[in-house]
Design a protein around this motif. Structure first.
Motif, mmCIF file in Angstrom:
data_model
loop_
_atom_site.group_PDB
_atom_site.id
_atom_site.type_symbol
_atom_site.label_atom_id
_atom_site.label_comp_id
_atom_site.label_asym_id
_atom_site.label_seq_id
_atom_site.Cartn_x
_atom_site.Cartn_y
_atom_site.Cartn_z
ATOM 1 N N GLN A 248 -4.317 -32.340 -1.589
ATOM 2 C CA GLN A 248 -3.058 -31.949 -0.964
ATOM 3 C C GLN A 248 -1.877 -32.383 -1.810
ATOM 4 O OE1 GLN A 248 -3.947 -34.772 2.470
ATOM 5 N NE2 GLN A 248 -1.728 -35.136 2.232
ATOM 6 N N THR A 249 -0.756 -31.708 -1.616
ATOM 7 C CA THR A 249 0.486 -32.111 -2.282
ATOM 8 C C THR A 249 1.493 -32.672 -1.283
ATOM 9 O OG1 THR A 249 1.316 -29.843 -2.123
ATOM 10 C CG2 THR A 249 0.239 -30.478 -4.181
ATOM 11 N N SER A 250 1.271 -32.459 0.002
ATOM 12 C CA SER A 250 2.149 -33.034 1.016
ATOM 13 C C SER A 250 1.808 -34.510 1.195
ATOM 14 C CB SER A 250 1.987 -32.306 2.351
ATOM 15 O OG SER A 250 0.759 -32.667 2.964
ATOM 16 N N THR A 251 2.679 -35.241 1.868
ATOM 17 C CA THR A 251 2.427 -36.668 2.090
ATOM 18 C C THR A 251 1.854 -36.940 3.476
ATOM 19 O OG1 THR A 251 4.713 -36.993 2.837
ATOM 20 C CG2 THR A 251 4.243 -37.390 0.501
ATOM 21 N N LYS A 252 1.596 -35.888 4.233
ATOM 22 C CA LYS A 252 0.985 -36.075 5.546
ATOM 23 C C LYS A 252 -0.477 -36.440 5.348
ATOM 24 C CE LYS A 252 0.212 -33.833 9.998
ATOM 25 N NZ LYS A 252 0.360 -32.584 10.802
ATOM 26 N N GLN A 274 -13.977 -44.107 9.066
ATOM 27 C CA GLN A 274 -12.873 -43.601 9.897
ATOM 28 C C GLN A 274 -11.483 -43.929 9.353
ATOM 29 O OE1 GLN A 274 -13.413 -41.551 12.591
ATOM 30 N NE2 GLN A 274 -15.503 -41.666 11.756
ATOM 31 N N ASP A 275 -11.428 -44.619 8.236
ATOM 32 C CA ASP A 275 -10.120 -44.948 7.646
ATOM 33 C C ASP A 275 -9.433 -43.680 7.149
ATOM 34 O OD1 ASP A 275 -10.295 -47.639 8.115
ATOM 35 O OD2 ASP A 275 -11.053 -48.134 6.121
ATOM 36 N N LYS A 276 -8.142 -43.588 7.397
ATOM 37 C CA LYS A 276 -7.377 -42.435 6.935
ATOM 38 C C LYS A 276 -7.185 -42.509 5.419
ATOM 39 C CE LYS A 276 -4.779 -41.758 11.225
ATOM 40 N NZ LYS A 276 -3.436 -41.738 11.848
ATOM 41 N N ALA A 277 -7.194 -41.336 4.794
ATOM 42 C CA ALA A 277 -7.035 -41.285 3.340
ATOM 43 C C ALA A 277 -6.503 -39.916 2.932
ATOM 44 C CB ALA A 277 -8.360 -41.565 2.647
ATOM 45 N N MET A 278 -5.947 -39.857 1.724
ATOM 46 C CA MET A 278 -5.463 -38.584 1.192
ATOM 47 C C MET A 278 -5.854 -38.468 -0.271
ATOM 48 S SD MET A 278 -1.363 -39.147 0.513
ATOM 49 C CE MET A 278 -0.929 -39.668 2.173
ATOM 50 N N LEU A 279 -6.132 -37.242 -0.699
ATOM 51 C CA LEU A 279 -6.461 -36.944 -2.082
ATOM 52 C C LEU A 279 -5.351 -36.076 -2.646
ATOM 53 C CD1 LEU A 279 -8.595 -36.956 -4.427
ATOM 54 C CD2 LEU A 279 -9.477 -34.821 -3.425
ATOM 55 N N PHE A 280 -4.762 -36.498 -3.774
ATOM 56 C CA PHE A 280 -3.617 -35.747 -4.282
ATOM 57 C C PHE A 280 -3.635 -35.690 -5.805
ATOM 58 C CE2 PHE A 280 -2.458 -40.157 -3.677
ATOM 59 C CZ PHE A 280 -1.801 -40.502 -4.847
ATOM 60 N N PRO A 281 -3.055 -34.629 -6.376
ATOM 61 C CA PRO A 281 -3.018 -34.473 -7.831
ATOM 62 C C PRO A 281 -1.728 -35.027 -8.427
ATOM 63 C CG PRO A 281 -2.307 -32.441 -6.809
ATOM 64 C CD PRO A 281 -2.599 -33.411 -5.680
ATOM 65 N N LEU A 282 -1.807 -35.458 -9.675
ATOM 66 C CA LEU A 282 -0.626 -35.825 -10.450
ATOM 67 C C LEU A 282 -0.688 -35.065 -11.765
ATOM 68 C CD1 LEU A 282 -0.349 -39.697 -9.965
ATOM 69 C CD2 LEU A 282 1.027 -37.925 -8.874
ATOM 70 N N GLN A 290 -4.554 -35.484 -12.962
ATOM 71 C CA GLN A 290 -5.277 -36.655 -12.477
ATOM 72 C C GLN A 290 -5.323 -36.582 -10.964
ATOM 73 O OE1 GLN A 290 -3.652 -40.539 -13.352
ATOM 74 N NE2 GLN A 290 -4.826 -40.741 -15.230
ATOM 75 N N TYR A 291 -6.435 -37.051 -10.385
ATOM 76 C CA TYR A 291 -6.535 -37.083 -8.924
ATOM 77 C C TYR A 291 -6.624 -38.528 -8.443
ATOM 78 C CZ TYR A 291 -6.985 -32.058 -8.709
ATOM 79 O OH TYR A 291 -6.723 -30.709 -8.807
ATOM 80 N N TRP A 292 -5.917 -38.781 -7.354
ATOM 81 C CA TRP A 292 -5.850 -40.119 -6.792
ATOM 82 C C TRP A 292 -6.205 -40.080 -5.312
ATOM 83 C CZ3 TRP A 292 -4.024 -44.748 -9.254
ATOM 84 C CH2 TRP A 292 -3.715 -44.573 -10.604
ATOM 85 N N TYR A 304 9.032 -44.372 3.158
ATOM 86 C CA TYR A 304 10.303 -44.838 2.586
ATOM 87 C C TYR A 304 10.979 -43.699 1.840
ATOM 88 C CZ TYR A 304 13.273 -48.751 1.081
ATOM 89 O OH TYR A 304 14.316 -49.629 0.900
ATOM 90 N N ASN A 305 10.177 -42.924 1.140
ATOM 91 C CA ASN A 305 10.637 -41.721 0.449
ATOM 92 C C ASN A 305 9.471 -40.746 0.476
ATOM 93 O OD1 ASN A 305 10.908 -39.766 -1.734
ATOM 94 N ND2 ASN A 305 12.582 -41.012 -2.529
ATOM 95 N N HIS A 306 9.678 -39.582 1.076
ATOM 96 C CA HIS A 306 8.572 -38.665 1.328
ATOM 97 C C HIS A 306 8.132 -37.930 0.066
ATOM 98 C CE1 HIS A 306 9.379 -38.422 5.959
ATOM 99 N NE2 HIS A 306 9.403 -39.653 5.485
ATOM 100 N N SER A 307 7.664 -38.686 -0.900
ATOM 101 C CA SER A 307 7.215 -38.128 -2.175
ATOM 102 C C SER A 307 6.053 -38.945 -2.702
ATOM 103 C CB SER A 307 8.352 -38.140 -3.206
ATOM 104 O OG SER A 307 7.847 -37.951 -4.511
ATOM 105 N N ARG A 308 4.957 -38.277 -3.032
ATOM 106 C CA ARG A 308 3.815 -38.992 -3.604
ATOM 107 C C ARG A 308 4.153 -39.533 -4.990
ATOM 108 N NH1 ARG A 308 3.227 -33.748 -4.723
ATOM 109 N NH2 ARG A 308 2.108 -33.099 -6.614
#
Length: 328
Positions: A248-252, A274-282, A290-292, A304-308
């Motif tokens: 995803q590219t969103s921060t949700k 059950q831990d929440k997590a997100m996968l995002f590209p840079l 790169q994926y994180w 604090y700032n809605h940007s990955r």
């Protein structure tokens, strides 16, 4: 001056004052309904609100800056703004100067000192660059002349007037970023009112000039938004074919670790199913990606700032600070 001349002069002055008043009012599109809404919402004198609001001026440069944010850059260019040895060196000086305060904040709120230092470092270079735009003009411009964010910024203008009244500020004298953020940690007005704390017990919540209050307030902000003490933040991972659809590219934060685990992703982060997590590209240089994998604490940084990109800059700067601090 004879009596006729004095009368003519008086009429001329009265007309000039009327013209000036009309021009000032005409240049400001804040309505009486808005004045009433803010006055009622924050129990403020309507005449005071109207007087302060009348001082706001449209600044077209604010809209230009709003339309060209740093966060629109690809990661490999964005990171060079913040991840520099000079910023780390200044951060270590700030850390050393406020070591006791940072230790107190970490103990009380569970937010690591290096993360607090990194936030203030990314936001204002440790207080060196707090912004030179009039907050009143910024919020007025974006609240009444920037339709796609008008609701948010017109609300922030109300919070700013309420905050100014609470703090005893002259609203027209306060400066900050083009988006109306203020002080060492660049809090917007609603966040200042909700999360700023008096961390040195001097009876004031001063984020504009007091780094101690800023440190405590950043820690409080993170704690109030769900920071997990000793929790993981993020880690680079090798993308699997099955996990591509989860990127995803969103921060949700949309998924749980079990979703990624079932897709063949591997990590050393201490995540349970059950831990929440997100996968995002840079976006890296030379067209590479790169994926994180981000944990809940990474998500908290994006509050604090809605940007990955922002959250990654804070994280990597905090890690660099911690390494150099340990090596001292």
């Amino acid at each position: 001056m004879n009596s006729i001349s004095r009368r003519i002069f008086s009429i001329f002055c009265a007309a000039a004052l009327l013209t000036t008043s009309t021009v000032t009012h005409a240049s400001n599109t804040i309505s009486d309904a808005y004045i009433k809404k803010i006055s009622d919402s924050y129990n403020l004198d309507p005449s005071w609100v109207a007087n302060q609001a009348s001082k706001a001026t449209l600044n077209p440069e604010i809209i230009t800056k709003m339309n060209t944010p740093w966060e629109a850059k690809p990661w490999h260019k964005y990171q060079t703004i913040f991840l520099k040895q000079e910023r780390v060196d200044q951060g270590l000086e700030f850390w050393s100067e406020h070591e006791e305060t940072l230790a107190k904040a970490e103990a009380e709120f569970g937010v690591p000192a290096q993360v607090i230092v990194a936030i203030i470092g990314v936001e204002t270079f440790f207080g060196r660059f707090k912004g030179n735009e009039k907050v009143l003009d910024s919020l007025y411009t974006l609240g009444f002349h920037y339709p796609k964010r008008a609701k948010f910024f017109s609300s922030e203008l109300g919070h700013f007037l309420a905050l100014s009244h609470e703090q005893g500020w002259d609203p027209a004298a306060i400066h900050g970023s083009y988006a109306g953020a203020m002080g060492f940690p660049q809090f917007i007005s609603s966040s200042y009112r909700a999360y700023a704390i008096d961390f040195d017990d001097d009876g004031k919540r001063d984020l504009l000039n007091n780094p101690v209050d800023a440190i405590g307030s950043v820690a409080n902000y993170f704690a109030q938004h769900g920071w997990t003490k000793d929790g993981c933040v993020t880690e680079s991972v090798e993308l699997t074919e099955q996990a591509k659809a989860l990127s995803q590219t969103s921060t949700k934060i949309k998924h749980k670790w079990q979703d990624f685990e079932q897709a063949g992703l591997k990590t050393t982060l201490p995540l349970s199913a059950q831990d929440k997590a997100m996968l995002f590209p840079l976006s890296m240089d030379e067209g590479l990606t790169q994926y994180w994998l981000g944990c809940n604490n990474f998500y908290v940084i994006t509050r604090y700032n809605h940007s990955r990109l922002y959250a990654m800059a804070v994280y990597q700067l905090s890690e660099w600070l911690a390494r150099d601090k340990a090596a001292q």
